[in-house]
Every structure is written in structure tokens, then in C-alpha cells.
Motif scaffolding. Structure first.
Motif, PDB file in Angstrom:
ATOM      1  N   SER A  81     -55.414 -24.636 -12.810  1.00 32.68           N
ATOM      2  CA  SER A  81     -55.341 -25.955 -13.417  1.00 32.68           C
ATOM      3  C   SER A  81     -56.744 -26.515 -13.639  1.00 32.68           C
ATOM      4  N   GLU A  83     -57.026 -29.712 -13.972  1.00 30.56           N
ATOM      5  CA  GLU A  83     -56.880 -31.088 -13.505  1.00 30.56           C
ATOM      6  C   GLU A  83     -57.495 -31.296 -12.123  1.00 30.56           C
ATOM      7  N   HIS A  84     -57.669 -30.204 -11.384  1.00 25.61           N
ATOM      8  CA  HIS A  84     -58.090 -30.328  -9.989  1.00 25.61           C
ATOM      9  C   HIS A  84     -59.415 -29.608  -9.764  1.00 25.61           C
ATOM     10  N   SER A  85     -60.171 -30.090  -8.792  1.00 30.23           N
ATOM     11  CA  SER A  85     -61.440 -29.465  -8.441  1.00 30.23           C
ATOM     12  C   SER A  85     -61.526 -29.317  -6.931  1.00 30.23           C
ATOM     13  N   SER A  86     -62.513 -28.535  -6.484  1.00 28.97           N
ATOM     14  CA  SER A  86     -62.656 -28.235  -5.068  1.00 28.97           C
ATOM     15  C   SER A  86     -63.746 -29.084  -4.436  1.00 28.97           C
ATOM     16  N   THR A 321     -54.047 -34.334  -4.246  1.00 28.47           N
ATOM     17  CA  THR A 321     -54.939 -33.989  -5.353  1.00 28.47           C
ATOM     18  C   THR A 321     -55.963 -32.958  -4.898  1.00 28.47           C
ATOM     19  N   GLY A 322     -56.641 -32.386  -5.873  1.00 27.75           N
ATOM     20  CA  GLY A 322     -57.676 -31.404  -5.574  1.00 27.75           C
ATOM     21  C   GLY A 322     -57.125 -29.991  -5.528  1.00 27.75           C
ATOM     22  N   SER A 323     -58.038 -29.013  -5.579  1.00 26.60           N
ATOM     23  CA  SER A 323     -57.635 -27.607  -5.504  1.00 26.60           C
ATOM     24  C   SER A 323     -57.983 -26.970  -4.171  1.00 26.60           C
ATOM     25  N   ASN A 343     -51.370 -26.905  -6.452  1.00 25.81           N
ATOM     26  CA  ASN A 343     -52.200 -27.684  -7.375  1.00 25.81           C
ATOM     27  C   ASN A 343     -53.051 -26.769  -8.247  1.00 25.81           C
ATOM     28  N   LYS A 344     -53.575 -25.711  -7.646  1.00 26.84           N
ATOM     29  CA  LYS A 344     -54.496 -24.829  -8.350  1.00 26.84           C
ATOM     30  C   LYS A 344     -53.791 -23.989  -9.411  1.00 26.84           C
TER      31      LYS A 344
END
Length: 467
Positions: A81, A83-86, A321-323, A343-344
């Protein structure tokens, strides 16, 4: 049509068998009760019927090998995705991972100042140009610490490399892990300037992409996980007439009169060619008599033990939220990373109940003692890992629904400084032994594309020998 025995049923052994099975009589011997090596799937005891990866979870998309193999096998590629970040956990809180870096190394100190602090950022900005390294390789962590300071290394570079190798960057090879930075070490020139040029080249590539296509994905997977490569390969090998034997541990190999003899507990397999696609420590033991020099060199490749805790959780009231996140070894936690899997990977969302999420917690680095996490039973490991996860994320309202432990003992080879030279010496030695080839993650890279590439090269040499 020659006979070829392949020892090892991981991605390397299966790719070699797939490439050879159509024109040769191929037998794959796997010591375990399943194929796949570090590509493994779990359904969490039926909680996730489609399954999820409990080993490697992705492959680099920028390299061609895995995506081309998937297309050949008729498997549709899936992407993470956007949309999500680490994030990275340090100083008691989570910080976004800076995007404009080369494996954590920025061109500008401002990019990481919030993460490492103003004093460390000032030190980074005043890079200390060291003399060119002696020889062809050096320690990644030591080199970057001398140039840019230890804080960047400990806070960002180490956890990023730890996610790939489960190692410590001061022990890992610069040439093998981040070769893009090697020119600065060999020439005694600026790392920051080099990273600036590398990022500019990345920007130029992105600009050259057709309008509307967006940035090229870094990683890829498959519906059901990247592990789906394994049954697809096995099916094609069998369809081409190849044989796959499970629970067939090999006790010895020997070459005699132009033939190879492979001993298992139940039988002797005779063939014209032999591929050992096994971990370095296994290959070492098998080659003590036939290739003692290579066996000794393979014994110099250390391995790390790790564990993975995949879990299905019931979400509390907070948005999820987030990966995922990384944890530097300087933090006092059991877990070193977590991936928020659902999410990822968007394909998973429709396969889990509403109000739940899937995540993975990673444990273990090279150098961990036997009295640490490895002494815990599965229930204790799950409990402590989830407690860490809740403390780091602040998600105390979430509840575990299903979890299990996958332990990986001696699964990840460590590429120490001089690794490329070591492997070059092994390859030169083995090249003089007729009909013998070596493959696996201990050689040219631990990632799936590197394993595929070496296995295909091995298969091509064997096929050419019979042409």
C-alpha cells in the motif's frame, strides 16, 4: 538426457530444478517435511485460511528475477500500500523513517535531524573524510561511524540492515550490503556527495516514468504471500517429470568415475550432476571429503538465529495506521521490528474479519546469547513480544486473537567484510570439480531475486555442459 540431483528444496533448489526438469531427469532431495526453506506460510490454526508469510514476506520489484518468474508461473504480482509508511522507535517514541536516504544515509543532515538529534545531525553534516580503505571491502557500520558519526549508524542504518540480515552493521560488509556507497570508501571521497548524486539519479528516473504511472514499487508479493512461489514451482517440476522427495536428509556425497553418489538414510541416488542448494554450514559438512578447501571457506560464513510471531489482533478504538516499525539494538526491547501486514498488503484486508488486523513481530539478531529469547517457550515469547508491541505503539486496547511462533535457527547468513572474495574463492575451487554446483542465500545475496539469479546461472551451466 542427463540425471541431476539437487539437494535442498528451498527457492534456490526449486528454481534450479524448474529450469532443468524439462530436458533432464531431476531429483530434488529435501531433508524436511515441507518445501520452501525460509519461504513458509501459516493460517494461524485456521484463523486466516488464505495464509500469510511466516518467513520472507516480499521480494525486490526493481530486480527482474522474481517478477519474471512469477509471470512465467502465472502468478499475479501484488504491491504494498502507498497509504502507509514505516517508523523507527528511538528515545521512547516512534519517528517517521526519512525517505530521502540510501539505506538510512542522507545527503543532508536536516533529513534525519529530528530522528538523531541536533548534536548528531551537526556531526553528520561535518563529514570526516577518511583515507581510502585498504583492500576491496570494509565494515559498513565502522566506515559510516567514522565518516558521519555513530548516532546515525545506531539509530537508523543498523535497524534497516537488521531487517534484512538480522545482523549488526558494524560486522557486515559494505561491499555486499550497500555497494552503492563503496566508491566513497575506496576513493576516499565524500559519502554525502555520493548519496546526493544517487538521490538525484533516483529523482531523474522517477521523472522519466510515463505520466500517471506513479513511482515504481520497491517490493512485490503474491496473493497468499510470496511463499506461493514454492508450490507453483513444485507443480511445474513434477509436471515436467521431475521427482521431489521430502524427509530425505542427505548424509554424504561423493564423486566417482564421473558420477555423483548421494547417500540418504534410505537409499543411494546416482546421477551425472549434483547441485547443493543448502545453507553454508550444511554444504560444508557434505563437501569435507570432495572439496576440503571450499568446505573450510564455507565454515567461515556465520548465521543468525531469529524468531517471528505472526498475530491476528482485535483492534481497540484507536485508528490502526502505518506499515510497521523498526527498533535499533540500542533500545531495551525484545522485538526488533513489526510489520502491520494487513495495512502493508491490501490483498489481505478482505481475508480477515472486520475490526481486526494482522501483524508480525520480529525477534533476534546475530550475537544474541542462548539465555535470552531463545530460552523462552512459545507462550512466553508471544506474551513478551506483544507486551513490547503494545508499549511501543501505545495500543493497549488491542487484544490478541491468534498468534504463533516461527523459529529460524541458523537461517540468515551474515555477509562479513570480504564476503565477495570468500565466495569468489569457493566458486573458483568448485569450478574445477566436474558436475558440481553450489547455490543458496550464502553466496550472492540473501534476497529472493539473488537466490533465483544464482540458481538460474547454475542451471544454465549444467544445461550447457550437456549441449
Amino acid at each position: 538426457m542427463s540425471e541431476i540431483t539437487i539437494v535442498g528444496g528451498g527457492i534456490s533448489g526449486l528454481v534450479a530444478a524448474f529450469r532443468l526438469a524439462a530436458d533432464h531427469r531431476v531429483t530434488v532431495l529435501e531433508s524436511g517435511s515441507r518445501l520452501g526453506g525460509c519461504l513458509q506460510q501459516s493460517t494461524l490454526s485456521g484463523a486466516i485460511p488464505i495464509g500469510l508469510d511466516t518467513g520472507a514476506e516480499a521480494s525486490l520489484f526493481r530486480r527482474p528475477e522474481a517478477k519474471e518468474l512469477a509471470a512465467e508461473l502465472g502468478l499475479d504480482v501484488e504491491f504494498p500500500s502507498a497509504e502507509h509508511s514505516s517508523q523507527v522507535f528511538t528515545g521512547g517514541r516512534l519517528h517517521p523513517i526519512p525517505k530521502r536516504t540510501v539505506m538510512g544515509v542522507p545527503a543532508e543532515a536536516a533529513e534525519v535531524a529530528e530522528l538523531i538529534g541536533p548534536d548528531a545531525a551537526k556531526r553528520l553534516a561535518h563529514e570526516v573524510i577518511t583515507e581510502p580503505i585498504e583492500g576491496a571491502d570494509t565494515s559498513l557500520g565502522d566506515f559510516l561511524s567514522e565518516r558521519l558519526g555513530p548516532d546515525l549508524v545506531d539509530t537508523l542504518v543498523d535497524p534497516l540492515l537488521g531487517g534484512v540480515y538480522a545482523g549488526r552493521c558494524r560486522e557486515l560488509s559494505l561491499a555486499a550490503t550497500v555497494p552503492a556507497l563503496l566508491p566513497a570508501a575506496r576513493e576516499g571521497t565524500s559519502v554525502l556527495d555520493l548519496v546526493s548524486r544517487l538521490l538525484a539519479a533516483r529523482d531523474e528516473q522517477a521523472t522519466a516514468r510515463p505520466t500517471g504511472t506513479g513511482a515504481e514499487p520497491v517490493f512485490m508479493s503474491l496473493v497468499g504471500g510470496i511463499n506461493r512461489l514454492i508450490p507453483a514451482l513444485a507443480d511445474r517440476i513434477r509436471a515436467a517429470g521431475g521427482t521431489i522427495r521430502l524427509d530425505a536428509g542427505v548424509t554424504s556425497v561423493r564423486g566417482e568415475s564421473g558420477r555423483w553418489f548421494v547417500e540418504t538414510a534410505e537409499s543411494t541416488i546416482e546421477s551425472d550432476r549434483l547441485v547443493l542448494a543448502t545453507p553454508a554450514h550444511v554444504t560444508k559438512d557434505l563437501l569435507v571429503e570432495e572439496a576440503p578447501r571450499s568446505a573450510a571457506l564455507l565454515g567461515q560464513v556465520p548465521y543468525a538465529a531469529t524468531a517471528l510471531v505472526p498475530a491476528l489482533i482485535e483492534l481497540g478504538s484507536e485508528p490502526f495506521t502505518g506499515s510497521g516499525f523498526l527498533v535499533p539494538p540500542t533500545e531495551d526491547t525484545l522485538i526488533k521490528a513489526s510489520t502491520f501486514v494487513s495495512n502493508k498488503w491490501p490483498w489481505l484486508r478482505s481475508h480477515i474479519p472486520a475490526g481486526t488486523a494482522l501483524m508480525r513481530m520480529s525477534i533476534g539478531r546475530r550475537g544474541d546469547g542462548p539465555d535470552g529469547w531463545r530460552s523462552l517457550d512459545d507462550a512466553e515469547l508471544i506474551e513478551r513480544a506483544f507486551a513490547d508491541w503494545q508499549s511501543i505503539t501505545g495500543r493497549t486496547g488491542d487484544r490478541l486473537l491468534a498468534a504463533e511462533v516461527q523459529r529460524w535457527d541458523q537461517a540468515l547468513p551474515q555477509y562479513l567484510p570480504g564476503h565477495a572474495e570468500l565466495i569468489g574463492n569457493i566458486d573458483a575451487d568448485i569450478a574445477a570439480i566436474d558436475g558440481l554446483e553450489l547455490a543458496g542465500s550464502a553466496f550472492d545475496g540473501v534476497g529472493i531475486p539473488a537466490c533465483i539469479s544464482r540458481a538460474e546461472a547454475v542451471a544454465a551451466r549444467l544445461a550447457a555442459a550437456d549441449a
